[in-house]
Design a protein around this motif. Structure first.
Motif: not given
Length: 350
Positions: A52-76
Motif C-alpha cells: 500500500g502506498v507509503n506503508t508495508m503491512p502486506e509484508i508483515d502479514m505475509i511473514y506472520e502467516q508463512t514465516g517468509k517474505r516476498p522476493a519482489v516488492c512493488g512500490f508506486d
C-alpha cells in the motif's frame, strides 16, 4: 525434489530468454538482475507483493502467516506525481524501496501518474486524488504528444523529470529497478490509454529516451504492461513483458491463456513474461502442471492480503486462503526473499 520441478516445467527453448538489456549502458547490477531472471525463467517463480502506498503491512502479514517474505516488492510513485505534490501529498516509497534493495530484495515500481493538469475534482469519484483515471481528468495525451511546444507537453516532461530524480536516488545506491510505467494502457481507464495506442506508444518512447539518454538512468529494466499487442512499442523498447490478471476470488489457476497471450506481444525476441499484478495467487503445482512459467507474481495490496477486525489488522482470506498462501511461500518451486542469492555479486554475462 527441486530438480523434479525444474524438469517438469522447463520446456526446451520456449522459455529461454537472452539476458541482454535494451539499454547498452545498463549498470552491472541491472545486468546481474536480468541474468538471474533469465537463469530462473521456466524453472522457478519469484514471490512478489505490492505494498500500500507509503506503508508495508502486506509484508508483515505475509511473514506472520508463512514465516517468509516476498522476493519482489512493488512500490508506486503515485504520491510523487507533481499534480499531487502541489496538493500536499508526500511520497515515501522511494525511501522504502531503497531500504528493501539494501536488504537484498528485488524492487519493482509502477506509477499511478496523476494527470499533469486539468483534474476535474468533483464528487463522487472524480476527485483530484483519482487523477490517474480517465474519468477524473480532461487531460488530452494525443494533443500533448502532437504539439511539443504546448504547455501540456512541457508538463509531461516536468513530471517525467520529477520521477527521474527519484529513480536517480535508487541508481545512486546501485539498486536496479524493474520499471513498469504506463501500465494497463489498453484498458483505457487510465488517461495515458484514453486516446488509443499511438499517443501512448509515443509517450512510452519519450519516457524511455528522456530517462535513458537525458537523465542517464541505466539501472532500469523496462517492464511493458500495455496488455494488448497493438500497444506494444517494439522489442527495442521492452526488456520484460508484464501481464496483470485479476481472476475470481480463490481462483488458483495458472492463468495459462493470459500467459500465452502475453508471449505473443513480442514481435521477434523471446521476452520474459511476469504476472506483474494479480489478485488471487496461482497454485504453484498448477503452474508446474500447465508449464506456465511466470517469472514473478506480485499480489495487489489492501483487501487482497489484509482486512481490519475491529482495531486489528488480520489476514484476509477473501481472495487467497491462508493454506494457499502458505503453500506458495513454502513451495520448492517458489523463491522468497530468504532464498535470493546476493544479486550484487551475481555473475555477469560476457
Amino acid at each position: 525434489m527441486q530438480k523434479n520441478y525444474e524438469d517438469a516445467i522447463h520446456n526446451g527453448s520456449r522459455f529461454q530468454a537472452e539476458p541482454k538489456l535494451i539499454n547498452a549502458n545498463a549498470t552491472d547490477n541491472a545486468k546481474r538482475l536480468m541474468a538471474y531472471l533469465c537463469d530462473i525463467y521456466g524453472r522457478r517463480i519469484l514471490a512478489g507483493q505490492q505494498i500500500g502506498v507509503n506503508t508495508m503491512p502486506e509484508i508483515d502479514m505475509i511473514y506472520e502467516q508463512t514465516g517468509k517474505r516476498p522476493a519482489v516488492c512493488g512500490f508506486d510513485f503515485m504520491n510523487d506525481s507533481p499534480s499531487r505534490v502541489e496538493r500536499g501529498t508526500v511520497g515515501q516509497d522511494t525511501d522504502l524501496a531503497i531500504q528493501w534493495g539494501k536488504d537484498g530484495g528485488i524492487v519493482t515500481f509502477c506509477w499511478h501518474w496523476n494527470a499533469p493538469k486539468e483534474l476535474i475534482d468533483q464528487a463522487p469519484d472524480r476527485f483530484w486524488h483519482s487523477g490517474f483515471y480517465t474519468n477524473a481528468t480532461t487531460f488530452d495525451l494525443e494533443q500533448a504528444m502532437n504539439d511539443p511546444s504546448s504547455e501540456a507537453y512541457r508538463l509531461l516532461i516536468r513530471d517525467i523529470d520529477a520521477i527521474s530524480g527519484l529513480l536517480k536516488r535508487l541508481q545512486d545506491e546501485d539498486i536496479p529497478v524493474l520499471w513498469r510505467p504506463l501500465h494497463e494502457a489498453s484498458g483505457a481507464w487510465f488517461w495515458w490509454g484514453a486516446k488509443g495506442p499511438e499517443p501512448c506508444i509515443k509517450l512510452w518512447k519519450l519516457m524511455y529516451e528522456r530517462m535513458t539518454h537525458y537523465h542517464r538512468l541505466n539501472h532500469l529494466i523496462w517492464v511493458w504492461n500495455g496488455q494488448h499487442r497493438d500497444w506494444y512499442p517494439g522489442d527495442e523498447y521492452v526488456d520484460i513483458i508484464g501481464e496483470d490478471v485479476y481472476g475470481p476470488a480463490r481462483d488458483y489457476s495458472s492463468q495459462a491463456e493470459r500467459f500465452n497471450t502475453a508471449i505473443s506481444y513480442s514481435t521477434e525476441a523471446d521476452k520474459i513474461v511476469a504476472l506483474s499484478e494479480n489478485g488471487p495467487i496461482p497454485d504453484p503445482d498448477q503452474l508446474v502442471q500447465d508449464g506456465i512459467p511466470w517469472a514473478w507474481f506480485c499480489t495487489w495490496y489492501g483487501d487482497f492480503i489484509w482486512k481490519k477486525d475491529q482495531d486489528r489488522i488480520v489476514y484476509s482470506e477473501e481472495y487467497t486462503e491462508a493454506f494457499m498462501l502458505n503453500k506458495m511461500y513454502n513451495h520448492p518451486y517458489v523463491i522468497t526473499k530468504e532464498l535470493l542469492p546476493d544479486l550484487r555479486s551475481y555473475r555477469l554475462e560476457e
